[in-house]
Design a protein around this motif. Structure first.
Motif, mmCIF file in Angstrom:
data_model
loop_
_atom_site.group_PDB
_atom_site.id
_atom_site.type_symbol
_atom_site.label_atom_id
_atom_site.label_comp_id
_atom_site.label_asym_id
_atom_site.label_seq_id
_atom_site.Cartn_x
_atom_site.Cartn_y
_atom_site.Cartn_z
ATOM 1 N N PHE A 8 -3.196 12.326 -18.344
ATOM 2 C CA PHE A 8 -3.195 10.912 -17.947
ATOM 3 C C PHE A 8 -2.436 10.722 -16.635
ATOM 4 C CE2 PHE A 8 -3.833 10.710 -22.577
ATOM 5 C CZ PHE A 8 -4.920 9.862 -22.643
ATOM 6 N N MET A 9 -1.343 11.463 -16.445
ATOM 7 C CA MET A 9 -0.594 11.349 -15.192
ATOM 8 C C MET A 9 -1.447 11.786 -14.004
ATOM 9 S SD MET A 9 3.099 12.904 -16.376
ATOM 10 C CE MET A 9 3.657 12.698 -18.069
ATOM 11 N N PHE A 10 -2.124 12.910 -14.141
ATOM 12 C CA PHE A 10 -2.985 13.389 -13.061
ATOM 13 C C PHE A 10 -4.111 12.398 -12.780
ATOM 14 C CE2 PHE A 10 -1.496 17.858 -14.026
ATOM 15 C CZ PHE A 10 -0.912 18.058 -12.785
ATOM 16 N N PHE A 11 -4.749 11.909 -13.838
ATOM 17 C CA PHE A 11 -5.887 11.006 -13.653
ATOM 18 C C PHE A 11 -5.474 9.727 -12.929
ATOM 19 C CE2 PHE A 11 -8.498 7.450 -15.047
ATOM 20 C CZ PHE A 11 -9.784 7.906 -14.772
ATOM 21 N N PHE A 12 -4.406 9.097 -13.399
ATOM 22 C CA PHE A 12 -4.008 7.819 -12.825
ATOM 23 C C PHE A 12 -3.293 7.979 -11.478
ATOM 24 C CE2 PHE A 12 -4.213 6.576 -17.399
ATOM 25 C CZ PHE A 12 -5.242 5.658 -17.270
ATOM 26 N N SER A 13 -2.816 9.187 -11.161
ATOM 27 C CA SER A 13 -2.238 9.406 -9.838
ATOM 28 C C SER A 13 -3.318 9.630 -8.790
ATOM 29 C CB SER A 13 -1.296 10.607 -9.860
ATOM 30 O OG SER A 13 -2.004 11.802 -10.119
ATOM 31 N N GLY A 23 0.815 -1.204 0.000
ATOM 32 C CA GLY A 23 0.000 0.000 0.000
ATOM 33 C C GLY A 23 0.851 1.257 0.000
ATOM 34 N N ASP A 24 1.944 1.238 0.775
ATOM 35 C CA ASP A 24 2.861 2.382 0.770
ATOM 36 C C ASP A 24 3.502 2.564 -0.605
ATOM 37 O OD1 ASP A 24 2.436 2.930 3.498
ATOM 38 O OD2 ASP A 24 3.892 1.405 4.082
ATOM 39 N N LYS A 25 3.849 1.446 -1.242
ATOM 40 C CA LYS A 25 4.440 1.542 -2.576
ATOM 41 C C LYS A 25 3.461 2.156 -3.560
ATOM 42 C CE LYS A 25 5.134 -2.167 -5.149
ATOM 43 N NZ LYS A 25 5.734 -3.409 -5.691
ATOM 44 N N ALA A 26 2.212 1.781 -3.482
ATOM 45 C CA ALA A 26 1.212 2.346 -4.381
ATOM 46 C C ALA A 26 1.063 3.846 -4.163
ATOM 47 C CB ALA A 26 -0.133 1.646 -4.171
ATOM 48 N N ARG A 27 1.079 4.285 -2.893
ATOM 49 C CA ARG A 27 0.940 5.720 -2.608
ATOM 50 C C ARG A 27 2.178 6.498 -3.049
ATOM 51 N NH1 ARG A 27 -1.965 3.382 1.661
ATOM 52 N NH2 ARG A 27 -0.089 3.056 2.921
ATOM 53 N N LEU A 55 4.047 10.178 -9.593
ATOM 54 C CA LEU A 55 3.345 10.405 -10.859
ATOM 55 C C LEU A 55 2.686 11.778 -10.872
ATOM 56 C CD1 LEU A 55 2.719 8.931 -13.496
ATOM 57 C CD2 LEU A 55 0.668 8.001 -12.426
ATOM 58 N N PHE A 56 2.100 12.156 -9.740
ATOM 59 C CA PHE A 56 1.461 13.464 -9.623
ATOM 60 C C PHE A 56 2.482 14.579 -9.792
ATOM 61 C CE2 PHE A 56 -0.271 17.033 -7.147
ATOM 62 C CZ PHE A 56 -1.564 17.104 -7.646
ATOM 63 N N MET A 57 3.654 14.423 -9.155
ATOM 64 C CA MET A 57 4.686 15.460 -9.258
ATOM 65 C C MET A 57 5.319 15.493 -10.654
ATOM 66 S SD MET A 57 4.292 16.839 -6.478
ATOM 67 C CE MET A 57 5.393 18.133 -7.029
ATOM 68 N N ALA A 58 5.408 14.346 -11.310
ATOM 69 C CA ALA A 58 5.920 14.317 -12.675
ATOM 70 C C ALA A 58 5.018 15.128 -13.594
ATOM 71 C CB ALA A 58 6.035 12.877 -13.169
#
Length: 546
Positions: free
Chosen positions: A385-390, A82-86, A92-95
């Motif tokens: 796509f990065m924002f959506f999937f993050s 779960g930590d890895k997913a977060r 991804l959000f910061m990218a």
């Protein structure tokens, strides 16, 4: 009278005209600033449907580095699935944020920003500091480690901000020439070779078919199917990922890897990432999500070393992206401004709690050459796509569960394209000069050999070959000399500017190079690197070098 007659004039024997060497065997290609067969340059765009598919393809390509970094670090920090997913969601959000910053007010080149491997040693140093301490739970150790990384990123970001906005980095790039750019861009592509076939070999059953299928589909099949030429040239990568990923799922369900080694299972099976089950459905990354940052001077210096490395890596990637998108080489002021904004991005990453800082994605630069499309708009739309999937974690975890050998097969092609683009810069200098050949050779080989020595002599715990009483000094030196672009940049710049530099100015290609290094040196610079009109209306010009 015959004795006093003047001597006859000497007879002129007609000789065949001298032809250039090789002219009788074939044509000689003159230097050109535009690559052939580039279908869309930086400010031209394909149709909207194609642009959205290209944007999704950029998202898939940049995802691999984020997953590899999170998979490598989070378990060592004490984090669970779960930590890895977060962590993946946050990076991804910061990218996405950093990509928007760079494409709108940074270099304006079609470069995706992604997580950087340059922070490996500083992060491992932080992990080692907490490995022997006692915590109430592994999750507490994970959060403490992340908080320390946050504090180090926040402080180190001001170093990038300073060297960027003070124009110090831009002044450094003024010492560049085509002779320096060639090795720097080459090793930007060749340096991460460990993420190529060595990673692919962890599961040859799916990695090798992906590599072979991509080459056949994208390069050979498009000629056999003229009607599908453009589709296969631009979207063969997505097609091959879908086919090989499905093949890997079939192997997983059939139990083909049940008796294999643990490492093979981890890389071949499609159900070993555990991201889909552990990722939240909806989650917004927010500032200081892991807690209050922890500031320790010993770790900050290591992060500053990584900041230098990411600046060198991004600089090489920017020149490659300019070449592949049909733009002129970025002026020194634009490069310096982008490094300053990269520092701003690192500051935001520290605030939001990313595991590492970002750099320009080399694999996405290679994708520009693979698809022959250098559109800036496609890269900007990829951030959607990065924002959506993050934010929608379950959907993002689905694509993040692509087996890593599939990404490694892509890297074999994409990194190679970037390395080859670096070679093309030699056409603007005298490639018959032994002086230039010496500088190129002595920049290229140590640029690969020295980092290989440092990497091969670094322990699994992140302890490099430089060992002194100052851990902070060790982290800086080990980080800098583990980076191929940084070493090539240091060696190449020193040699090119000290070995008969003044007398070899023409051989170095400076007559071609210098007009691009100032904003008004070439009329096309304004076309490629000016800010959007709406942004220029709201931001005072004194804050930018335009």
């Amino acid at each position: 009278m015959g004795e006093n007659a003047p001597p006859p004039p000497p007879q002129v024997v007609a000789r065949p005209s001298q032809m250039p060497l090789g002219a009788a065997k074939g044509p000689i290609w003159t230097p050109t600033e535009q690559l052939h067969n580039l279908q869309y340059c930086i400010h031209s765009n394909p149709s909207w449907p194609e642009t959205f598919v290209l944007a999704f393809q950029h998202y898939i390509v940049m995802l691999g580095s984020i997953v590899i970094i999170a998979t490598s670090f989070v378990p060592r920090m004490g984090g669970d699935h779960g930590d890895k997913a977060r962590v993946i969601q946050t990076m991804l959000f910061m990218a996405a944020i950093n990509t928007l910053i760079q494409t709108f007010i940074g270099t304006r080149l079609p470069t995706v920003m992604t997580s950087s491997f340059a922070f490996t040693l500083p992060v491992m140093s932080i992990i080692n500091d907490y490995s022997d301490r006692t915590f109430r739970s592994e999750h507490e150790r994970f959060e403490t480690t992340m908080r320390t990384i946050q504090g180090s990123l926040i402080v180190a970001s001001f170093f990038n901000i300073f060297i960027g906005f003070s124009r110090a980095w831009g002044n450094l790039t003024r010492f560049f020439s085509p002779i320096v750019i060639v090795p720097v861009v080459c090793v930007v592509g060749l340096g991460p070779f460990a993420r190529g076939f060595p990673l692919l070999a962890n599961c040859v059953e799916i990695g090798l078919p992906m590599l072979i299928l991509l080459v056949i589909t994208q390069q050979y099949l498009r000629h056999a199917l003229p009607r599908g030429h453009n589709i296969l040239e631009r979207f063969a990568l997505l097609l091959c990922i879908g086919l090989v990923w499905s093949f890997a799922a079939i192997l997983t369900e059939a139990g083909a890897c049940n008796t294999a080694k643990q490492q093979t299972k981890q890389n071949c099976r499609t159900d070993r990432s555990y991201l889909i089950a552990s990722a939240p459905w909806i989650r917004f990354p927010y500032p200081f999500q892991w807690g209050k940052p922890i500031f320790r001077a010993s770790h900050v210096f290591g992060m500053m070393g990584a900041a230098i490395v990411t600046s060198a890596e991004s600089t090489g990637a920017y020149f490659a992206a300019a070449r592949l998108s049909g733009a002129t080489p970025p002026p020194a002021t634009v490069v310096s401004q982008s490094i300053g904004l990269q520092g701003v991005g690192m500051l935001l990453e520290g605030i939001f709690g990313a595991a590492v800082g970002t750099t320009a994605s080399v694999e996405n630069v290679g994708l520009l050459g693979l698809t022959h499309i250098g559109s800036r708009r496609a890269v900007q739309i990829s951030t959607a796509f990065m924002f959506f999937f993050s934010i929608f974690g379950k959907f993002g975890a689905f694509f993040a569960s692509i087996p890593l050998p599939i990404f490694a097969a892509m890297y074999c092609v994409l990194f190679g394209i970037v390395a080859a683009v670096g070679i093309t810069f030699i056409q603007f200098a005298n490639n018959n000069s032994l002086r230039n050949i010496y500088v190129l050779g002595l920049s290229l080989f140590p640029g690969i050999s020295i980092p290989q020595y440092f990497v091969s002599n670094t322990t699994p715990n992140g302890v490099g070959p430089v060992k002194t009483d100052g851990v902070w000094f060790d982290d800086i030196m080990n980080t800098i000399f583990s980076s191929s672009p940084t070493v090539a940049m240091i060696v190449g710049t020193l040699l090119d500017n000290t070995l008969d530099a003044r007398h070899a100015a023409n051989d170095r290609g400076l007559a071609w190079w210098r007009p691009f290094q100032s904003r008004k040196g070439d009329a096309r610079n304004e076309e490629f690197y000016s800010l959007p009109v709406r942004i220029r209306e709201y931001i005072p010009s004194r804050f930018f070098y335009y």
